[in-house]
Design a protein around this motif. Structure first.
Motif, PDB file in Angstrom:
ATOM      1  N   MET A  10       0.844  -1.204   0.000  1.00 29.72           N
ATOM      2  CA  MET A  10       0.000   0.000   0.000  1.00 29.72           C
ATOM      3  C   MET A  10       0.877   1.251   0.000  1.00 29.72           C
ATOM      4  N   ALA A  11       0.462   2.252  -0.752  1.00 30.86           N
ATOM      5  CA  ALA A  11       1.249   3.471  -0.856  1.00 30.86           C
ATOM      6  C   ALA A  11       1.299   4.193   0.486  1.00 30.86           C
ATOM      7  N   GLY A  12       2.487   4.629   0.873  1.00 32.13           N
ATOM      8  CA  GLY A  12       2.670   5.370   2.113  1.00 32.13           C
ATOM      9  C   GLY A  12       2.905   4.519   3.344  1.00 32.13           C
ATOM     10  N   LEU A  35      11.808   6.966  -0.820  1.00 30.62           N
ATOM     11  CA  LEU A  35      12.145   7.884  -1.913  1.00 30.62           C
ATOM     12  C   LEU A  35      11.919   7.231  -3.273  1.00 30.62           C
ATOM     13  N   GLU A  36      12.208   5.940  -3.379  1.00 28.51           N
ATOM     14  CA  GLU A  36      11.944   5.238  -4.643  1.00 28.51           C
ATOM     15  C   GLU A  36      10.443   5.173  -4.914  1.00 28.51           C
ATOM     16  N   ALA A  45       8.469   6.784  -8.155  1.00 31.50           N
ATOM     17  CA  ALA A  45       7.568   6.007  -9.023  1.00 31.50           C
ATOM     18  C   ALA A  45       6.199   6.671  -9.117  1.00 31.50           C
ATOM     19  N   LEU A  46       5.678   7.151  -7.984  1.00 29.43           N
ATOM     20  CA  LEU A  46       4.385   7.835  -8.012  1.00 29.43           C
ATOM     21  C   LEU A  46       4.436   9.106  -8.851  1.00 29.43           C
ATOM     22  N   ARG A  56       1.936  12.907   1.689  1.00 32.57           N
ATOM     23  CA  ARG A  56       1.975  12.181   2.953  1.00 32.57           C
ATOM     24  C   ARG A  56       3.355  11.603   3.208  1.00 32.57           C
ATOM     25  N   ASN A  57       3.962  11.013   2.190  1.00 36.09           N
ATOM     26  CA  ASN A  57       5.321  10.486   2.354  1.00 36.09           C
ATOM     27  C   ASN A  57       6.312  11.592   2.690  1.00 36.09           C
TER      28      ASN A  57
END
Length: 207
Positions: free
Chosen positions: A1-3, A33-34, A38-39, A70-71
Motif C-alpha cells: 500500500m502506498a505510504g 524515496l523510490e 515512481a508515483l 503524505r510520504n
C-alpha cells in the motif's frame, strides 16, 4: 500500500522507549524515496493523457499526489524528530556521546551534532564573563518550592566616618551622652531591620 513504508518509519521512532534514539533506517528511507519517484513518474504520464481528454484519470492523479505529500510529511517528521533527540542527548551526555548512541546515527547526523556542540560551546564562552557560563550544569529545577538559604551579615560600624574630618567621632565619644547613645542604637536597629526583614518575611510565608 502506498505510504506504508513512510508511516512505518514514524511508528518505529514513536515506539522508542524513553525518547531514545533508534538506529537510522537508511534502507527504509531509500525505499520511500523510490516509491515517491515512481508515483511522480506515473502522475507525469497520466497528466499528459488527462490533458488529451481522459478525465477519468484525474482522481487517480490526485490520489497519487496525496500519497506523495503524505510520504514527504512522514520523512520530514522522521528526520526532524531524530534531530531533536540528538540535540537533547548533547544536554544529557555532554559533548562526547557513548559509542552505542553514535552507532545509531547516520554520518549526516554525526556532522550535525558536532556543529551543534561547537555552536553551543561558543555561546557559553561568550556569556558569564571571562570564565564563561556552563549552561549544562543544574538544568533541573529543585523539587521543593522553598529552599533553605543561609545568609551572614557583616556590618562594620567602627569604620564609619562622617566628613568633613573635623566632625569625625569615635564610638567611645558617641556613648558619652545619653542622646548620642540612643541615636546610635536606633541607627543600629534600623540597619538590622533592613538586613533581616526579607528573611523574616520569608519565614512567615513558610510557616
Amino acid at each position: 500500500m502506498a505510504g506504508e513504508r513512510a508511516v512505518g518509519l514514524v511508528r518505529e521512532l514513536h515506539r522508542a522507549a524513553g525518547g531514545g534514539l533508534p538506529p537510522f533506517r537508511a534502507e527504509g528511507l531509500r525505499q520511500v524515496l523510490e516509491e515517491m519517484r515512481a508515483l511522480y513518474e506515473r502522475n507525469q504520464a497520466d497528466v499528459s493523457e488527462a490533458k488529451s481528454g481522459r478525465t477519468d484519470l484525474i482522481f487517480l492523479i490526485r490520489f497519487r499526489h496525496c500519497c506523495l505529500l503524505r510520504n514527504q510529511r512522514c520523512l520530514l517528521a522522521y528526520l526532524y524528530d531524530r534531530l531533536l533527540r540528538i540535540r537533547a542527548l548533547r544536554w544529557e551526555y555532554g559533548s562526547v556521546l557513548p559509542n552505542t548512541i553514535q552507532f545509531h546515527m547516520s554520518a549526516e547526523e554525526v556532522e550535525w551534532f558536532n556543529r551543534y556542540k561547537k555552536s553551543l560551546a561558543t555561546y557559553m564562552r561568550s556569556v558569564g564573563g571571562e570564565e564563561g557560563l556552563d549552561l549544562t550544569q543544574d538544568i533541573k529545577p529543585p523539587k521543593s518550592l522553598y529552599i533553605e538559604v543561609s545568609a551572614r551579615l557583616l556590618v562594620s560600624v567602627c569604620s564609619q566616618r562622617i566628613s568633613p574630618p573635623s566632625q569625625v567621632r569615635s564610638l567611645s565619644k558617641a556613648f558619652e551622652s545619653t542622646e548620642a547613645s540612643t541615636s546610635f542604637y536606633i541607627l543600629l536597629f534600623m540597619l538590622c531591620l533592613t538586613a533581616f526583614y526579607p528573611l523574616f518575611y520569608q519565614g512567615l510565608k513558610v510557616c
